[in-house]
Design a protein around this motif. Sequence first.
Motif, PDB file in Angstrom:
ATOM      1  N   ILE A  16       0.866  -1.170   0.000  1.00  0.00           N
ATOM      2  CA  ILE A  16       0.000   0.000   0.000  1.00  0.00           C
ATOM      3  C   ILE A  16       0.908   1.227   0.000  1.00  0.00           C
ATOM      4  O   ILE A  16       1.760   1.375   0.879  1.00  0.00           O
ATOM      5  CB  ILE A  16      -0.904   0.015   1.242  1.00  0.00           C
ATOM      6  N   SER A  17       0.756   2.090  -0.999  1.00  0.00           N
ATOM      7  CA  SER A  17       1.610   3.271  -1.073  1.00  0.00           C
ATOM      8  C   SER A  17       0.771   4.520  -1.312  1.00  0.00           C
ATOM      9  O   SER A  17      -0.263   4.481  -1.967  1.00  0.00           O
ATOM     10  CB  SER A  17       2.652   3.119  -2.188  1.00  0.00           C
ATOM     11  N   VAL A  18       1.242   5.614  -0.740  1.00  0.00           N
ATOM     12  CA  VAL A  18       0.634   6.928  -0.943  1.00  0.00           C
ATOM     13  C   VAL A  18       1.585   7.703  -1.842  1.00  0.00           C
ATOM     14  O   VAL A  18       2.760   7.871  -1.522  1.00  0.00           O
ATOM     15  CB  VAL A  18       0.433   7.666   0.402  1.00  0.00           C
ATOM     16  N   LEU A  19       1.080   8.153  -2.996  1.00  0.00           N
ATOM     17  CA  LEU A  19       1.895   8.832  -3.993  1.00  0.00           C
ATOM     18  C   LEU A  19       1.494  10.293  -4.113  1.00  0.00           C
ATOM     19  O   LEU A  19       0.317  10.630  -4.008  1.00  0.00           O
ATOM     20  CB  LEU A  19       1.735   8.162  -5.360  1.00  0.00           C
ATOM     21  N   ALA A  25       6.118  11.007  -6.361  1.00  0.00           N
ATOM     22  CA  ALA A  25       7.005  10.586  -5.280  1.00  0.00           C
ATOM     23  C   ALA A  25       6.213   9.746  -4.279  1.00  0.00           C
ATOM     24  O   ALA A  25       5.030   9.992  -4.042  1.00  0.00           O
ATOM     25  CB  ALA A  25       7.609  11.793  -4.579  1.00  0.00           C
ATOM     26  N   VAL A  26       6.870   8.755  -3.691  1.00  0.00           N
ATOM     27  CA  VAL A  26       6.239   7.933  -2.667  1.00  0.00           C
ATOM     28  C   VAL A  26       6.296   8.696  -1.351  1.00  0.00           C
ATOM     29  O   VAL A  26       7.360   9.051  -0.871  1.00  0.00           O
ATOM     30  CB  VAL A  26       6.958   6.570  -2.535  1.00  0.00           C
ATOM     31  N   LEU A  27       5.127   8.960  -0.776  1.00  0.00           N
ATOM     32  CA  LEU A  27       5.051   9.698   0.479  1.00  0.00           C
ATOM     33  C   LEU A  27       5.006   8.775   1.682  1.00  0.00           C
ATOM     34  O   LEU A  27       5.514   9.115   2.746  1.00  0.00           O
ATOM     35  CB  LEU A  27       3.822  10.605   0.477  1.00  0.00           C
ATOM     36  N   LEU A  42      -4.554   3.300   8.135  1.00  0.00           N
ATOM     37  CA  LEU A  42      -3.383   3.436   9.005  1.00  0.00           C
ATOM     38  C   LEU A  42      -2.207   4.079   8.273  1.00  0.00           C
ATOM     39  O   LEU A  42      -1.482   4.887   8.846  1.00  0.00           O
ATOM     40  CB  LEU A  42      -2.979   2.078   9.571  1.00  0.00           C
ATOM     41  N   VAL A  43      -2.005   3.723   7.005  1.00  0.00           N
ATOM     42  CA  VAL A  43      -0.920   4.332   6.225  1.00  0.00           C
ATOM     43  C   VAL A  43      -1.161   5.825   6.078  1.00  0.00           C
ATOM     44  O   VAL A  43      -0.253   6.642   6.267  1.00  0.00           O
ATOM     45  CB  VAL A  43      -0.799   3.668   4.837  1.00  0.00           C
ATOM     46  N   LEU A  44      -2.390   6.213   5.752  1.00  0.00           N
ATOM     47  CA  LEU A  44      -2.707   7.641   5.603  1.00  0.00           C
ATOM     48  C   LEU A  44      -2.565   8.381   6.927  1.00  0.00           C
ATOM     49  O   LEU A  44      -2.035   9.489   6.979  1.00  0.00           O
ATOM     50  CB  LEU A  44      -4.121   7.809   5.053  1.00  0.00           C
ATOM     51  N   TRP A  45      -3.040   7.792   8.018  1.00  0.00           N
ATOM     52  CA  TRP A  45      -2.960   8.432   9.321  1.00  0.00           C
ATOM     53  C   TRP A  45      -1.505   8.620   9.745  1.00  0.00           C
ATOM     54  O   TRP A  45      -1.121   9.678  10.232  1.00  0.00           O
ATOM     55  CB  TRP A  45      -3.715   7.618  10.356  1.00  0.00           C
ATOM     56  N   GLU A  46      -0.686   7.577   9.557  1.00  0.00           N
ATOM     57  CA  GLU A  46       0.727   7.665   9.921  1.00  0.00           C
ATOM     58  C   GLU A  46       1.429   8.765   9.125  1.00  0.00           C
ATOM     59  O   GLU A  46       2.201   9.542   9.670  1.00  0.00           O
ATOM     60  CB  GLU A  46       1.419   6.328   9.667  1.00  0.00           C
ATOM     61  N   HIS A  47       1.128   8.851   7.851  1.00  0.00           N
ATOM     62  CA  HIS A  47       1.740   9.884   7.014  1.00  0.00           C
ATOM     63  C   HIS A  47       1.280  11.278   7.450  1.00  0.00           C
ATOM     64  O   HIS A  47       2.084  12.205   7.535  1.00  0.00           O
ATOM     65  CB  HIS A  47       1.398   9.660   5.545  1.00  0.00           C
ATOM     66  N   ALA A  48       0.012  11.418   7.746  1.00  0.00           N
ATOM     67  CA  ALA A  48      -0.526  12.728   8.148  1.00  0.00           C
ATOM     68  C   ALA A  48       0.074  13.201   9.474  1.00  0.00           C
ATOM     69  O   ALA A  48       0.297  14.397   9.658  1.00  0.00           O
ATOM     70  CB  ALA A  48      -2.041  12.653   8.244  1.00  0.00           C
ATOM     71  N   THR A  49       0.333  12.279  10.383  1.00  0.00           N
ATOM     72  CA  THR A  49       0.867  12.684  11.683  1.00  0.00           C
ATOM     73  C   THR A  49       2.378  12.855  11.694  1.00  0.00           C
ATOM     74  O   THR A  49       2.908  13.530  12.561  1.00  0.00           O
ATOM     75  CB  THR A  49       0.467  11.670  12.774  1.00  0.00           C
ATOM     76  N   ASN A  50       3.080  12.257  10.723  1.00  0.00           N
ATOM     77  CA  ASN A  50       4.531  12.339  10.692  1.00  0.00           C
ATOM     78  C   ASN A  50       5.082  13.411   9.752  1.00  0.00           C
ATOM     79  O   ASN A  50       6.277  13.619   9.696  1.00  0.00           O
ATOM     80  CB  ASN A  50       5.134  10.991  10.303  1.00  0.00           C
ATOM     81  N   GLY A  51       4.240  14.069   8.996  1.00  0.00           N
ATOM     82  CA  GLY A  51       4.724  15.124   8.105  1.00  0.00           C
ATOM     83  C   GLY A  51       4.423  14.806   6.654  1.00  0.00           C
ATOM     84  O   GLY A  51       3.931  13.741   6.325  1.00  0.00           O
ATOM     85  N   LEU A  52       4.739  15.754   5.795  1.00  0.00           N
ATOM     86  CA  LEU A  52       4.375  15.646   4.384  1.00  0.00           C
ATOM     87  C   LEU A  52       5.587  15.583   3.460  1.00  0.00           C
ATOM     88  O   LEU A  52       5.499  15.960   2.309  1.00  0.00           O
ATOM     89  CB  LEU A  52       3.484  16.844   3.994  1.00  0.00           C
ATOM     90  N   GLU A  53       6.707  15.100   3.927  1.00  0.00           N
ATOM     91  CA  GLU A  53       7.885  15.008   3.080  1.00  0.00           C
ATOM     92  C   GLU A  53       7.912  13.684   2.336  1.00  0.00           C
ATOM     93  O   GLU A  53       7.468  12.658   2.839  1.00  0.00           O
ATOM     94  CB  GLU A  53       9.154  15.141   3.917  1.00  0.00           C
ATOM     95  N   ALA A  54       8.461  13.696   1.124  1.00  0.00           N
ATOM     96  CA  ALA A  54       8.577  12.488   0.327  1.00  0.00           C
ATOM     97  C   ALA A  54       9.690  11.599   0.897  1.00  0.00           C
ATOM     98  O   ALA A  54      10.648  12.073   1.500  1.00  0.00           O
ATOM     99  CB  ALA A  54       8.887  12.832  -1.121  1.00  0.00           C
ATOM    100  N   ILE A  55       9.543  10.302   0.683  1.00  0.00           N
ATOM    101  CA  ILE A  55      10.563   9.341   1.107  1.00  0.00           C
ATOM    102  C   ILE A  55      11.712   9.378   0.110  1.00  0.00           C
ATOM    103  O   ILE A  55      11.509   9.336  -1.091  1.00  0.00           O
ATOM    104  CB  ILE A  55       9.970   7.927   1.179  1.00  0.00           C
ATOM    105  N   SER A  56      12.941   9.491   0.610  1.00  0.00           N
ATOM    106  CA  SER A  56      14.100   9.559  -0.277  1.00  0.00           C
ATOM    107  C   SER A  56      14.571   8.187  -0.649  1.00  0.00           C
ATOM    108  O   SER A  56      14.580   7.286   0.109  1.00  0.00           O
ATOM    109  CB  SER A  56      15.246  10.288   0.397  1.00  0.00           C
TER     110      SER A  56
END
Length: 56
Positions: A16-19, A25-27, A42-56
Amino acid sequence: MDISYINFKGSFVYLISVLDGFSRAVLAWSISTRMESLDTQLVLWEHATNGLEAIS
């Protein structure tokens, strides 16, 4: 958001990926052995609480 299934040792795992819609970019991402709506939430919630930067 993208959900891909991967055949792994005779069963499936789900990637499951958020792009980012503009840069593609994979967020955020997660791997699960089941495909349920809670896993995507859960993936969306974790991303929303940890910030909006792309994964390097």
